[in-house]
Design a protein around this motif. Structure first.
Motif, PDB file in Angstrom:
ATOM      1  N   VAL A 147       0.835  -1.203   0.000  1.00  0.00           N
ATOM      2  CA  VAL A 147       0.000   0.000   0.000  1.00  0.00           C
ATOM      3  C   VAL A 147       0.869   1.252   0.000  1.00  0.00           C
ATOM      4  O   VAL A 147       0.623   2.208  -0.742  1.00  0.00           O
ATOM      5  CB  VAL A 147      -0.941  -0.003   1.226  1.00  0.00           C
ATOM      6  N   ARG A 148       1.898   1.231   0.817  1.00  0.00           N
ATOM      7  CA  ARG A 148       2.783   2.395   0.912  1.00  0.00           C
ATOM      8  C   ARG A 148       3.531   2.635  -0.395  1.00  0.00           C
ATOM      9  O   ARG A 148       3.706   3.775  -0.819  1.00  0.00           O
ATOM     10  CB  ARG A 148       3.779   2.180   2.045  1.00  0.00           C
ATOM     11  N   ARG A 158      -7.210   1.869  -3.126  1.00  0.00           N
ATOM     12  CA  ARG A 158      -8.301   1.953  -4.097  1.00  0.00           C
ATOM     13  C   ARG A 158      -8.492   0.636  -4.830  1.00  0.00           C
ATOM     14  O   ARG A 158      -9.561   0.378  -5.366  1.00  0.00           O
ATOM     15  CB  ARG A 158      -8.030   3.081  -5.096  1.00  0.00           C
ATOM     16  N   ASP A 159      -7.468  -0.227  -4.841  1.00  0.00           N
ATOM     17  CA  ASP A 159      -7.600  -1.561  -5.413  1.00  0.00           C
ATOM     18  C   ASP A 159      -8.408  -2.419  -4.445  1.00  0.00           C
ATOM     19  O   ASP A 159      -7.976  -2.672  -3.320  1.00  0.00           O
ATOM     20  CB  ASP A 159      -6.213  -2.168  -5.635  1.00  0.00           C
ATOM     21  N   PRO A 160      -9.616  -2.884  -4.838  1.00  0.00           N
ATOM     22  CA  PRO A 160     -10.445  -3.655  -3.901  1.00  0.00           C
ATOM     23  C   PRO A 160      -9.783  -4.946  -3.446  1.00  0.00           C
ATOM     24  O   PRO A 160     -10.020  -5.409  -2.329  1.00  0.00           O
ATOM     25  CB  PRO A 160     -11.726  -3.920  -4.693  1.00  0.00           C
ATOM     26  N   ALA A 161      -8.953  -5.566  -4.305  1.00  0.00           N
ATOM     27  CA  ALA A 161      -8.274  -6.801  -3.907  1.00  0.00           C
ATOM     28  C   ALA A 161      -7.282  -6.528  -2.782  1.00  0.00           C
ATOM     29  O   ALA A 161      -7.265  -7.227  -1.755  1.00  0.00           O
ATOM     30  CB  ALA A 161      -7.557  -7.420  -5.107  1.00  0.00           C
ATOM     31  N   LEU A 162      -6.483  -5.490  -2.939  1.00  0.00           N
ATOM     32  CA  LEU A 162      -5.500  -5.146  -1.915  1.00  0.00           C
ATOM     33  C   LEU A 162      -6.195  -4.655  -0.653  1.00  0.00           C
ATOM     34  O   LEU A 162      -5.788  -4.988   0.473  1.00  0.00           O
ATOM     35  CB  LEU A 162      -4.548  -4.077  -2.453  1.00  0.00           C
ATOM     36  N   ARG A 163      -7.273  -3.891  -0.831  1.00  0.00           N
ATOM     37  CA  ARG A 163      -8.027  -3.395   0.327  1.00  0.00           C
ATOM     38  C   ARG A 163      -8.608  -4.554   1.136  1.00  0.00           C
ATOM     39  O   ARG A 163      -8.584  -4.538   2.376  1.00  0.00           O
ATOM     40  CB  ARG A 163      -9.153  -2.481  -0.162  1.00  0.00           C
ATOM     41  N   THR A 164      -9.094  -5.580   0.439  1.00  0.00           N
ATOM     42  CA  THR A 164      -9.666  -6.732   1.134  1.00  0.00           C
ATOM     43  C   THR A 164      -8.600  -7.501   1.901  1.00  0.00           C
ATOM     44  O   THR A 164      -8.834  -7.949   3.031  1.00  0.00           O
ATOM     45  CB  THR A 164     -10.363  -7.670   0.126  1.00  0.00           C
ATOM     46  N   VAL A 165      -7.412  -7.669   1.301  1.00  0.00           N
ATOM     47  CA  VAL A 165      -6.328  -8.381   1.992  1.00  0.00           C
ATOM     48  C   VAL A 165      -5.927  -7.633   3.262  1.00  0.00           C
ATOM     49  O   VAL A 165      -5.740  -8.240   4.322  1.00  0.00           O
ATOM     50  CB  VAL A 165      -5.111  -8.559   1.065  1.00  0.00           C
ATOM     51  N   VAL A 166      -5.791  -6.309   3.163  1.00  0.00           N
ATOM     52  CA  VAL A 166      -5.423  -5.517   4.346  1.00  0.00           C
ATOM     53  C   VAL A 166      -6.491  -5.645   5.430  1.00  0.00           C
ATOM     54  O   VAL A 166      -6.179  -5.824   6.621  1.00  0.00           O
ATOM     55  CB  VAL A 166      -5.223  -4.034   3.960  1.00  0.00           C
ATOM     56  N   TYR A 208     -18.856  -6.518  10.806  1.00  0.00           N
ATOM     57  CA  TYR A 208     -18.617  -5.094  10.518  1.00  0.00           C
ATOM     58  C   TYR A 208     -17.683  -4.930   9.318  1.00  0.00           C
ATOM     59  O   TYR A 208     -17.965  -4.127   8.405  1.00  0.00           O
ATOM     60  CB  TYR A 208     -18.018  -4.408  11.742  1.00  0.00           C
ATOM     61  N   VAL A 209     -16.582  -5.694   9.304  1.00  0.00           N
ATOM     62  CA  VAL A 209     -15.627  -5.608   8.184  1.00  0.00           C
ATOM     63  C   VAL A 209     -16.294  -6.037   6.884  1.00  0.00           C
ATOM     64  O   VAL A 209     -16.120  -5.406   5.831  1.00  0.00           O
ATOM     65  CB  VAL A 209     -14.381  -6.474   8.470  1.00  0.00           C
ATOM     66  N   ALA A 210     -17.094  -7.116   6.943  1.00  0.00           N
ATOM     67  CA  ALA A 210     -17.799  -7.582   5.742  1.00  0.00           C
ATOM     68  C   ALA A 210     -18.757  -6.514   5.229  1.00  0.00           C
ATOM     69  O   ALA A 210     -18.867  -6.289   4.013  1.00  0.00           O
ATOM     70  CB  ALA A 210     -18.560  -8.867   6.061  1.00  0.00           C
ATOM     71  N   TYR A 211     -19.443  -5.830   6.143  1.00  0.00           N
ATOM     72  CA  TYR A 211     -20.371  -4.765   5.748  1.00  0.00           C
ATOM     73  C   TYR A 211     -19.641  -3.624   5.041  1.00  0.00           C
ATOM     74  O   TYR A 211     -20.079  -3.151   3.988  1.00  0.00           O
ATOM     75  CB  TYR A 211     -21.105  -4.240   6.982  1.00  0.00           C
ATOM     76  N   ARG A 212     -18.504  -3.202   5.614  1.00  0.00           N
ATOM     77  CA  ARG A 212     -17.762  -2.092   5.009  1.00  0.00           C
ATOM     78  C   ARG A 212     -17.228  -2.458   3.627  1.00  0.00           C
ATOM     79  O   ARG A 212     -17.339  -1.682   2.669  1.00  0.00           O
ATOM     80  CB  ARG A 212     -16.610  -1.679   5.930  1.00  0.00           C
ATOM     81  N   LEU A 213     -16.639  -3.650   3.513  1.00  0.00           N
ATOM     82  CA  LEU A 213     -16.102  -4.086   2.222  1.00  0.00           C
ATOM     83  C   LEU A 213     -17.222  -4.273   1.204  1.00  0.00           C
ATOM     84  O   LEU A 213     -17.090  -3.898   0.034  1.00  0.00           O
ATOM     85  CB  LEU A 213     -15.322  -5.387   2.388  1.00  0.00           C
ATOM     86  N   GLY A 214     -18.339  -4.864   1.648  1.00  0.00           N
ATOM     87  CA  GLY A 214     -19.464  -5.089   0.743  1.00  0.00           C
ATOM     88  C   GLY A 214     -20.079  -3.792   0.255  1.00  0.00           C
ATOM     89  O   GLY A 214     -20.453  -3.677  -0.916  1.00  0.00           O
ATOM     90  N   ARG A 215     -20.183  -2.798   1.136  1.00  0.00           N
ATOM     91  CA  ARG A 215     -20.755  -1.518   0.732  1.00  0.00           C
ATOM     92  C   ARG A 215     -19.890  -0.827  -0.316  1.00  0.00           C
ATOM     93  O   ARG A 215     -20.410  -0.273  -1.303  1.00  0.00           O
ATOM     94  CB  ARG A 215     -20.920  -0.619   1.958  1.00  0.00           C
ATOM     95  N   GLU A 216     -18.570  -0.867  -0.133  1.00  0.00           N
ATOM     96  CA  GLU A 216     -17.675  -0.244  -1.103  1.00  0.00           C
ATOM     97  C   GLU A 216     -17.741  -0.952  -2.448  1.00  0.00           C
ATOM     98  O   GLU A 216     -17.772  -0.309  -3.504  1.00  0.00           O
ATOM     99  CB  GLU A 216     -16.246  -0.236  -0.551  1.00  0.00           C
ATOM    100  N   ALA A 217     -17.763  -2.302  -2.430  1.00  0.00           N
ATOM    101  CA  ALA A 217     -17.854  -3.063  -3.674  1.00  0.00           C
ATOM    102  C   ALA A 217     -19.190  -2.797  -4.370  1.00  0.00           C
ATOM    103  O   ALA A 217     -19.249  -2.678  -5.606  1.00  0.00           O
ATOM    104  CB  ALA A 217     -17.684  -4.551  -3.392  1.00  0.00           C
ATOM    105  N   ARG A 218     -20.276  -2.690  -3.605  1.00  0.00           N
ATOM    106  CA  ARG A 218     -21.592  -2.397  -4.178  1.00  0.00           C
ATOM    107  C   ARG A 218     -21.605  -1.048  -4.878  1.00  0.00           C
ATOM    108  O   ARG A 218     -22.106  -0.919  -6.012  1.00  0.00           O
ATOM    109  CB  ARG A 218     -22.646  -2.418  -3.072  1.00  0.00           C
TER     110      ARG A 218
END
Length: 323
Positions: A147-148, A158-166, A208-218
């Motif tokens: 990320v850095r 901004r990459d959803p794959a990298l964001r999900t791993v983090v 909570y994490v699933a909700y945040r990731l799902g909302r961004e992907a949606r």
């Protein structure tokens, strides 16, 4: 070409990060499951479910990296960039169903039926969690390092794959910590409520994490606009063109990680012939592409405003009308 090359290079680095996380989670999932069964620990079994969910999600993310780079075709003329968002949404659902729900189940079962653990079971469970903490921490450090290197601050996510791993690795480190605390308090007090509470807390954290990731992907799947900075630069560029009388509408939409659709409706100054209008449109498109590298699909709806309308407009008495 430079942007495409850098995007592919970033994808290769992300793929390595996902593979590191996948390898760590597979090993840890087996260790947690064996340790949880041996120790009859609800918190450890919850963490095992968490690692299994993370492993499946990494498979989803690998699919996203591969499928989103397919070239455009007749059925998908804008390309497959949104596949990245779709698979990230599936990963969020996986975290919720496999991780969060199972953790809630384990916590409730422990409160209802209790759990008897031997001293050796406690020791084995804490050792497994300690190893898991080191492995998950190493995977998280690898992801944060990318990320850095890949972006400025949070822009690198901004990459959803990298964001999900983090998000997964960060949650895993916190979850392991909670499981260790719950198991240690259970060992000291003999009260299973501590481990059950740890399991329920892990479940709440995963939901909570699933909700945040799902909302961004949606948001990205249903057509999220480009970031305000990019949209502002495009509008400023259009307003600065001497041939444009007014910008009637400007729309942007993310079509992928590094692909943005731009559609603008503009009124040109009167008096230009069709050849001149075409030259202006081509130049503006090139300027937009040069200003915002991700803008690879640009559409202009150009109209030549009648001279009578310009004379009647309040703007005609201003600087442009005087010109």
């Amino acid at each position: 070409m430079t942007g495409t090359s850098s995007s592919k290079k970033a994808d290769r680095k992300t793929r390595v990060t996902v593979l590191v996380a996948l390898a760590a989670n597979l090993v840890i999932a087996v260790a947690k499951a064996v340790g949880g069964i041996f120790a009859a620990s609800p918190a450890l079994l919850s963490e095992a479910a968490h690692s299994v969910a993370d492993s499946l999600n990494e498979v989803f993310l690998l699919a996203a990296l591969h499928r989103s780079r397919r070239p455009a075709d007749r059925r998908h003329p804008f390309g497959y960039g949104k596949e990245r968002f779709f698979w990230s949404l599936l990963a969020a659902v996986g975290i919720f169903v496999m991780g969060g729900c199972f953790s809630f189940f384990q916590g409730i079962e422990a409160l209802r039926n209790g759990a008897e653990e031997t001293h050796s079971g406690y020791v084995a469970g804490l050792i497994v969690l300690g190893v898991a903490f080191i492995a998950e921490g190493a995977s998280l450090i690898r992801a944060l390092y990318q990320v850095r290197r890949q972006g400025r601050g949070m822009d690198g996510l901004r990459d959803p794959a990298l964001r999900t791993v983090v998000a997964e690795d960060g949650t895993a480190v916190l979850g392991v910590t909670l499981a260790m605390i719950g198991m240690a308090l259970h060992m000291v007090t003999g009260q299973v409520v501590w481990e059950a509470s740890a399991s329920l807390t892990i479940g709440a954290l995963l939901v909570y994490v699933a909700y945040r990731l799902g909302r961004e992907a949606r948001d990205q799947l249903i057509g999220e606009a480009a970031d305000p900075e990019s949209s502002g630069r495009i509008r400023a560029l259009l307003d600065a063109q001497p041939e444009i009388d007014s910008v009637e509408a400007l729309f942007t939409m993310k079509m992928g990680l590094d692909s943005v659709l731009v559609a603008a409706r503009v009124d040109l100054m009167p008096g230009m012939d069709s050849e001149r209008v075409e030259e202006v449109a081509v130049r503006i498109k090139r300027s937009i592409a040069g200003t915002v590298a991700e803008a690879d699909q640009i559409f202009l709806d150009v109209t030549d405003r009648p001279a009578a309308e310009v004379r009647e407009s309040p703007a005609a008495t201003g600087e442009r009308g005087g010109a």
